[in-house]
Design a protein around this motif. Structure first.
Motif, PDB file in Angstrom:
ATOM      1  N   ALA A   9       0.822  -1.217   0.000  1.00 39.55           N
ATOM      2  CA  ALA A   9       0.000   0.000   0.000  1.00 39.55           C
ATOM      3  C   ALA A   9       0.856   1.267   0.000  1.00 39.55           C
ATOM      4  CB  ALA A   9      -0.929  -0.001   1.206  1.00 39.55           C
ATOM      5  N   ASP A  10       2.152   1.141   0.342  1.00 34.98           N
ATOM      6  CA  ASP A  10       3.041   2.297   0.360  1.00 34.98           C
ATOM      7  C   ASP A  10       3.279   2.866  -1.039  1.00 34.98           C
ATOM      8  OD1 ASP A  10       3.371   1.966   3.079  1.00 34.98           O
ATOM      9  OD2 ASP A  10       5.259   0.875   2.901  1.00 34.98           O
ATOM     10  N   SER A  11       3.226   1.999  -2.048  1.00 35.03           N
ATOM     11  CA  SER A  11       3.608   2.411  -3.391  1.00 35.03           C
ATOM     12  C   SER A  11       2.528   3.237  -4.066  1.00 35.03           C
ATOM     13  CB  SER A  11       3.910   1.185  -4.256  1.00 35.03           C
ATOM     14  OG  SER A  11       4.273   1.582  -5.562  1.00 35.03           O
ATOM     15  N   LYS A  12       2.973   4.284  -4.748  1.00 33.46           N
ATOM     16  CA  LYS A  12       2.065   5.108  -5.542  1.00 33.46           C
ATOM     17  C   LYS A  12       2.093   4.707  -7.018  1.00 33.46           C
ATOM     18  CE  LYS A  12       2.715   9.088  -2.471  1.00 33.46           C
ATOM     19  NZ  LYS A  12       3.195  10.504  -2.352  1.00 33.46           N
ATOM     20  N   LEU A  13       2.860   3.672  -7.335  1.00 30.72           N
ATOM     21  CA  LEU A  13       2.990   3.216  -8.712  1.00 30.72           C
ATOM     22  C   LEU A  13       1.987   2.108  -9.012  1.00 30.72           C
ATOM     23  CD1 LEU A  13       6.894   2.919  -8.934  1.00 30.72           C
ATOM     24  CD2 LEU A  13       5.473   4.892  -9.544  1.00 30.72           C
ATOM     25  N   ASP A  14       1.413   2.124 -10.206  1.00 33.08           N
ATOM     26  CA  ASP A  14       0.542   1.010 -10.578  1.00 33.08           C
ATOM     27  C   ASP A  14       1.398  -0.158 -11.062  1.00 33.08           C
ATOM     28  OD1 ASP A  14       1.278   1.480 -13.240  1.00 33.08           O
ATOM     29  OD2 ASP A  14      -0.578   2.525 -13.731  1.00 33.08           O
ATOM     30  N   GLU A  15       0.757  -1.260 -11.424  1.00 34.09           N
ATOM     31  CA  GLU A  15       1.496  -2.476 -11.767  1.00 34.09           C
ATOM     32  C   GLU A  15       2.357  -2.295 -13.008  1.00 34.09           C
ATOM     33  OE1 GLU A  15       1.781  -5.287  -9.878  1.00 34.09           O
ATOM     34  OE2 GLU A  15       0.808  -3.883  -8.499  1.00 34.09           O
ATOM     35  N   VAL A  16       1.882  -1.519 -13.966  1.00 30.10           N
ATOM     36  CA  VAL A  16       2.660  -1.284 -15.181  1.00 30.10           C
ATOM     37  C   VAL A  16       3.924  -0.490 -14.858  1.00 30.10           C
ATOM     38  CG1 VAL A  16       2.673  -0.178 -17.448  1.00 30.10           C
ATOM     39  CG2 VAL A  16       0.618  -1.380 -16.651  1.00 30.10           C
ATOM     40  N   ALA A  17       3.781   0.568 -14.096  1.00 26.67           N
ATOM     41  CA  ALA A  17       4.936   1.386 -13.732  1.00 26.67           C
ATOM     42  C   ALA A  17       5.935   0.587 -12.901  1.00 26.67           C
ATOM     43  CB  ALA A  17       4.491   2.627 -12.975  1.00 26.67           C
ATOM     44  N   LYS A  18       5.430  -0.232 -11.984  1.00 25.87           N
ATOM     45  CA  LYS A  18       6.327  -1.076 -11.181  1.00 25.87           C
ATOM     46  C   LYS A  18       7.121  -2.013 -12.069  1.00 25.87           C
ATOM     47  CE  LYS A  18       3.549  -1.318  -6.928  1.00 25.87           C
ATOM     48  NZ  LYS A  18       2.736  -2.220  -6.073  1.00 25.87           N
ATOM     49  N   ALA A  19       6.426  -2.697 -12.982  1.00 26.35           N
ATOM     50  CA  ALA A  19       7.098  -3.651 -13.868  1.00 26.35           C
ATOM     51  C   ALA A  19       8.163  -2.959 -14.700  1.00 26.35           C
ATOM     52  CB  ALA A  19       6.071  -4.330 -14.775  1.00 26.35           C
ATOM     53  N   ALA A  20       7.835  -1.772 -15.210  1.00 24.06           N
ATOM     54  CA  ALA A  20       8.783  -1.048 -16.052  1.00 24.06           C
ATOM     55  C   ALA A  20       9.974  -0.554 -15.243  1.00 24.06           C
ATOM     56  CB  ALA A  20       8.078   0.120 -16.735  1.00 24.06           C
ATOM     57  N   MET A  21       9.732  -0.013 -14.059  1.00 23.96           N
ATOM     58  CA  MET A  21      10.827   0.485 -13.230  1.00 23.96           C
ATOM     59  C   MET A  21      11.762  -0.647 -12.819  1.00 23.96           C
ATOM     60  SD  MET A  21      10.926   3.792 -12.702  1.00 23.96           S
ATOM     61  CE  MET A  21      11.655   4.144 -11.112  1.00 23.96           C
ATOM     62  N   ILE A  22      11.195  -1.785 -12.417  1.00 23.66           N
ATOM     63  CA  ILE A  22      12.022  -2.921 -12.017  1.00 23.66           C
ATOM     64  C   ILE A  22      12.854  -3.418 -13.189  1.00 23.66           C
ATOM     65  CG2 ILE A  22      11.947  -5.343 -11.301  1.00 23.66           C
ATOM     66  CD1 ILE A  22       9.469  -4.581  -9.591  1.00 23.66           C
ATOM     67  N   THR A  23      12.216  -3.570 -14.343  1.00 26.30           N
ATOM     68  CA  THR A  23      12.931  -4.054 -15.529  1.00 26.30           C
ATOM     69  C   THR A  23      14.054  -3.104 -15.926  1.00 26.30           C
ATOM     70  OG1 THR A  23      10.938  -5.176 -16.328  1.00 26.30           O
ATOM     71  CG2 THR A  23      12.663  -4.719 -17.950  1.00 26.30           C
ATOM     72  N   ASN A  24      13.751  -1.810 -15.951  1.00 24.52           N
ATOM     73  CA  ASN A  24      14.771  -0.839 -16.338  1.00 24.52           C
ATOM     74  C   ASN A  24      15.916  -0.782 -15.332  1.00 24.52           C
ATOM     75  OD1 ASN A  24      13.105  -0.290 -18.471  1.00 24.52           O
ATOM     76  ND2 ASN A  24      12.566   1.775 -17.842  1.00 24.52           N
ATOM     77  N   LEU A  25      15.583  -0.871 -14.051  1.00 24.73           N
ATOM     78  CA  LEU A  25      16.635  -0.818 -13.039  1.00 24.73           C
ATOM     79  C   LEU A  25      17.515  -2.058 -13.077  1.00 24.73           C
ATOM     80  CD1 LEU A  25      18.169   0.224 -10.641  1.00 24.73           C
ATOM     81  CD2 LEU A  25      16.295  -0.494  -9.146  1.00 24.73           C
TER      82      LEU A  25
ATOM     83  N   ARG B 224      17.428   3.283  -8.082  1.00 30.05           N
ATOM     84  CA  ARG B 224      17.248   2.522  -6.837  1.00 30.05           C
ATOM     85  C   ARG B 224      16.947   3.457  -5.673  1.00 30.05           C
ATOM     86  NH1 ARG B 224      20.393  -0.846  -7.451  1.00 30.05           N
ATOM     87  NH2 ARG B 224      19.070  -2.678  -7.444  1.00 30.05           N
ATOM     88  N   ASP B 225      17.673   4.545  -5.574  1.00 33.02           N
ATOM     89  CA  ASP B 225      17.409   5.497  -4.493  1.00 33.02           C
ATOM     90  C   ASP B 225      15.965   5.984  -4.540  1.00 33.02           C
ATOM     91  OD1 ASP B 225      19.959   5.262  -3.517  1.00 33.02           O
ATOM     92  OD2 ASP B 225      20.693   7.161  -4.324  1.00 33.02           O
ATOM     93  N   TYR B 226      15.493   6.300  -5.741  1.00 33.08           N
ATOM     94  CA  TYR B 226      14.106   6.766  -5.881  1.00 33.08           C
ATOM     95  C   TYR B 226      13.120   5.694  -5.404  1.00 33.08           C
ATOM     96  CZ  TYR B 226       9.619   7.861  -8.009  1.00 33.08           C
ATOM     97  OH  TYR B 226       8.276   8.078  -8.198  1.00 33.08           O
ATOM     98  N   LEU B 227      13.307   4.460  -5.852  1.00 34.79           N
ATOM     99  CA  LEU B 227      12.363   3.396  -5.510  1.00 34.79           C
ATOM    100  C   LEU B 227      12.387   3.061  -4.023  1.00 34.79           C
ATOM    101  CD1 LEU B 227      12.763   0.976  -8.542  1.00 34.79           C
ATOM    102  CD2 LEU B 227      10.800   2.434  -8.006  1.00 34.79           C
ATOM    103  N   VAL B 228      13.562   3.084  -3.415  1.00 39.54           N
ATOM    104  CA  VAL B 228      13.648   2.764  -1.986  1.00 39.54           C
ATOM    105  C   VAL B 228      13.071   3.898  -1.143  1.00 39.54           C
ATOM    106  CG1 VAL B 228      15.235   2.335  -0.068  1.00 39.54           C
ATOM    107  CG2 VAL B 228      15.606   1.185  -2.256  1.00 39.54           C
ATOM    108  N   VAL B 229      13.418   5.131  -1.466  1.00 40.94           N
ATOM    109  CA  VAL B 229      12.937   6.270  -0.685  1.00 40.94           C
ATOM    110  C   VAL B 229      11.418   6.414  -0.785  1.00 40.94           C
ATOM    111  CG1 VAL B 229      12.914   8.795  -0.587  1.00 40.94           C
ATOM    112  CG2 VAL B 229      15.086   7.574  -0.688  1.00 40.94           C
TER     113      VAL B 229
END
Length: 331
Positions: free
Chosen positions: A57-73, A115-120
């Motif tokens: 529930a902490d995340s403001k990203l939807d599933e598409v954004a999460k998948a893309a951010m993880i893949t790109n990182l 990574r800093d962005y996603l963790v923070v």
């Protein structure tokens, strides 16, 4: 039939082009600091420091954004694999060596800031992200051999004249592909901070692409048939550098379905602009083998166009079904 140049001959003949493009890059590249793109005030301690661990529930990203951010990182995380391939196929002397070091340092910024962005912001589960990083980096990846589609033929052999050309051809398309993916991921995050961050990363990727595109273009002028063979090997067997990472197929489908990176973008925003820059279908300096290779490339591109259209039709039907289902549920 023109003689194919060896790796050493290619490095020597293209060294002045590499030097010119290193100097060009240093003039136009913009230095930046990853910490300037991270909303540090959004951060809070995790349980190990007396805080609270990640909750979805902490995340403001939807599933598409999460998948893309993880893949790109994770793609950026695997930099050591790409550094090894580039270093092995370039030279660590002169302009070649300077570029390898500079490119590696610039690419490393991308994984730091993402990574800093996603963790923070607690955009994704940091434990799962770290587990995926460990798996992906442990497995490693050889983009040149994998993309060339000639692993069994090339592995363990003397690949003089093949390694350099395949490497620069691959990273030309790969850097442009990651530019497109980062740019569209920033938009998908629906967060101006993430969008600004990934625009900065995408700008770097574009400059890197230009360096490699210019080297490969010089190779095309120097040894047309040999270079076109490498380019065609790469284009017809291309894999994104994230191939093999955990959940890559699932994430890739989500990204394609929602416009982050799909076949149409791959064809029209990545492959064709580069081929046009090299005048592949207009030049008249290919020999018999080069002409045969160009026909092979043209046939592949025609099939890719058909595949892209078929995918778009399937995607549109799928999205329409999902929209109808959502509307029904809301009524």
């Amino acid at each position: 039939m023109a003689r194919e140049l060896t790796q050493l001959e290619l490095l020597r003949e293209l060294e002045s082009t590499a030097e010119d493009n290193v100097n060009r890059h240093l003039k136009v590249a913009r230095d930046w600091n990853p910490h300037d793109y991270v909303p540090w005030s959004d951060g809070k301690d995790f349980a190990a420091n007396g805080g609270v661990d990640y909750d979805p529930a902490d995340s403001k990203l939807d599933e598409v954004a999460k998948a893309a951010m993880i893949t790109n990182l994770l793609t950026e995380d695997n930099l050591p694999s790409y550094h090894r391939v580039i270093a092995d196929n370039f030279s660590m002397d002169s302009a070649w060596g300077h570029w390898v070091g500079r490119w590696t340092a610039e690419e490393n910024r991308h994984s730091i800031v993402m990574r800093d962005y996603l963790v923070v912001t607690r955009g994704v589960d940091p434990v799962a992200l770290e587990e995926a990083r460990m798996i992906h980096m442990t497995n490693g990846y050889d983009p040149m051999l994998a993309a060339a589609g000639r692993t069994e033929e090339l592995e363990g052999q003397d690949i003089d004249g093949v390694g350099l050309l395949h490497s620069v051809a691959y990273v030309t398309f790969q850097e442009l592909a990651t530019r497109v993916s980062h740019r569209n991921t920033g938009k998908a995050c629906n967060d101006p901070i993430a969008d600004r961050m990934l625009q900065r990363v995408a700008a770097d990727e574009n400059l890197h692409m230009i360096f490699y595109r210019n080297i490969c273009g010089a190779g095309m002028d120097l040894s047309p048939d040999q270079t076109l063979r490498a380019v065609t090997d790469i284009v017809t067997n291309f894999q994104m550098p994230g191939a093999g990472m955990p959940n890559f197929r699932r994430h890739g489908v989500l990204m394609a379905k929602h416009g982050i990176y799909d076949l149409r973008q791959h064809l029209e925003e990545v492959i064709m602009p580069v081929l046009r820059k090299w005048n592949v279908f207009e030049r008249n300096d290919f020999g018999a083998e080069g002409e045969k290779t160009r026909d092979e490339l043209a046939a592949f591109l025609e099939q890719l166009e058909a595949d892209a259209s078929r995918f778009e039709e399937m995607r549109d039907r799928s999205l329409a079904r999902e929209a109808a289902k959502a509307a029904k549920a809301a009524s």
